[in-house]
Design an enzyme around this catalytic site. Structure first.
Site, PDB file in Angstrom:
ATOM      1  N   ARG A  81       1.541   0.234  11.035  1.00  0.00           N
ATOM      2  CA  ARG A  81       0.938  -0.580  12.095  1.00  0.00           C
ATOM      3  C   ARG A  81       0.426   0.291  13.239  1.00  0.00           C
ATOM      4  O   ARG A  81      -0.492  -0.090  13.961  1.00  0.00           O
ATOM      5  CB  ARG A  81       1.948  -1.600  12.625  1.00  0.00           C
ATOM      6  CG  ARG A  81       1.279  -2.699  13.446  1.00  0.00           C
ATOM      7  CD  ARG A  81       2.202  -3.839  13.754  1.00  0.00           C
ATOM      8  NE  ARG A  81       1.472  -4.925  14.368  1.00  0.00           N
ATOM      9  CZ  ARG A  81       2.035  -6.027  14.855  1.00  0.00           C
ATOM     10  NH1 ARG A  81       3.358  -6.179  14.775  1.00  0.00           N
ATOM     11  NH2 ARG A  81       1.302  -6.961  15.404  1.00  0.00           N
ATOM     12  N   THR A 139       4.366  -4.906   7.349  1.00  0.00           N
ATOM     13  CA  THR A 139       4.274  -3.766   8.260  1.00  0.00           C
ATOM     14  C   THR A 139       5.362  -3.877   9.308  1.00  0.00           C
ATOM     15  O   THR A 139       6.119  -4.859   9.335  1.00  0.00           O
ATOM     16  CB  THR A 139       2.886  -3.698   8.917  1.00  0.00           C
ATOM     17  OG1 THR A 139       2.719  -2.427   9.539  1.00  0.00           O
ATOM     18  CG2 THR A 139       2.698  -4.800   9.948  1.00  0.00           C
ATOM     19  N   CYS A 140       5.454  -2.877  10.171  1.00  0.00           N
ATOM     20  CA  CYS A 140       6.500  -2.857  11.188  1.00  0.00           C
ATOM     21  C   CYS A 140       6.141  -3.749  12.379  1.00  0.00           C
ATOM     22  O   CYS A 140       4.965  -3.979  12.668  1.00  0.00           O
ATOM     23  CB  CYS A 140       6.728  -1.433  11.688  1.00  0.00           C
ATOM     24  SG  CYS A 140       7.310  -0.300  10.415  1.00  0.00           S
ATOM     25  N   THR A 141       7.142  -4.209  13.077  1.00  0.00           N
ATOM     26  CA  THR A 141       6.984  -4.992  14.297  1.00  0.00           C
ATOM     27  C   THR A 141       8.258  -4.861  15.113  1.00  0.00           C
ATOM     28  O   THR A 141       9.328  -4.629  14.536  1.00  0.00           O
ATOM     29  CB  THR A 141       6.673  -6.484  13.961  1.00  0.00           C
ATOM     30  OG1 THR A 141       6.084  -7.116  15.083  1.00  0.00           O
ATOM     31  CG2 THR A 141       7.911  -7.259  13.522  1.00  0.00           C
ATOM     32  N   THR A 154       7.084   0.162  17.217  1.00  0.00           N
ATOM     33  CA  THR A 154       8.471   0.306  16.781  1.00  0.00           C
ATOM     34  C   THR A 154       8.521   0.082  15.275  1.00  0.00           C
ATOM     35  O   THR A 154       7.534  -0.345  14.664  1.00  0.00           O
ATOM     36  CB  THR A 154       9.415  -0.711  17.453  1.00  0.00           C
ATOM     37  OG1 THR A 154       9.203  -2.013  16.872  1.00  0.00           O
ATOM     38  CG2 THR A 154       9.186  -0.784  18.955  1.00  0.00           C
TER      39      THR A 154
END
Length: 238
Positions: free
Chosen positions: A137, A204-206, A210
């Protein structure tokens, strides 16, 4: 009459504070450079590398297809270079090369990768299953940076040498643990589906910047189109 010199303790304190200020400025500059490297320069490098890899895949596609005497199953498209390109208009991220695997050494090349563990992803040409993908991300191309822009009904298109696979988004999970394997299972029940189908999952990251949680978007195949000689994209990409 000359002014008396400041006490030694005061002179030492002033020198210490001056040195501390210089150190803090230096640390700030180093941290700023590190952030610029992580969030900008890695994108530049990854995009350049992914573009070269993508060009190589397309050049391979331009070569004559295998003859009937040496047939190739769809899985033969899964080359070292990549299996095809993901197009997601709502994310405004251009075409994204898709490769095998989701390890850092794969995703850091500015691509998306399909899962091989802890769950093995289906591939788009499989009769059923879940084509589960991951991408960064932020940094290293940040191909899924705008995943939060996707809404129900949006198009997600996967392009192979000979077929366009057109999916429609039908559900999203804005935050879940990174250990949520069910999100990429063959039938992603958290999406609301309970029967086998031909699904696509983007992960994806969230939150942004982070890697604490995961953001999930699910889509379902609505149709396929054969690629013509001009590689005319489907209506969703025009």
């Amino acid at each position: 009459m000359s002014r008396a010199a400041p006490p030694p303790s005061r002179s030492f304190l002033a020198g210490f504070l001056s040195l501390l200020g210089e150190l803090l400025i230096t640390v700030g500059l180093v941290l700023g450079l590190f952030v610029a490297y992580s969030l900008w320069w890695t994108n530049v490098l990854a995009d350049r590398d992914a573009s070269a890899r993508g060009d190589a895949v397309r050049q391979q596609w331009e070569r004559p297809a295998p003859t009937p005497s040496t047939p190739a199953a769809p899985g033969a498209l899964d080359t070292q270079g990549g299996i095809g390109f993901l197009h997601v208009p709502a994310m405004k991220n251009g075409e994204v090369l898709v490769k095998k695997g989701t390890a850092a050494d794969v995703l850091n090349d500015g691509v998306a990768g399909y899962y091989t563990e802890p769950v093995t992803s289906a591939l788009p040409w499989d009769p059923s299953g879940n084509f589960a993908l991951a991408a960064h991300r932020d940094g290293h191309g940040a191909k899924f940076h705008n995943i939060d822009k996707l809404k129900n009904g949006d198009a997600v298109v996967f392009e192979t040498r000979d077929t366009w696979y057109v999916y429609k988004v039908f559900a999203e999970l804005t935050q879940t643990t990174k250990y949520n394997v069910d999100a990429i299972s063959t039938v992603p029940k958290e999406s609301g589906r309970t029967a086998p189908g031909r699904y696509i999952t983007l992960t994806t990251c969230t939150p942004v910047y982070t890697s604490k949680y995961r953001y999930i978007v699910w889509g379902e195949l609505v149709r396929t189109e054969k690629v013509d000689d001009k590689r005319t994209p489907p209506a969703e990409l025009r």
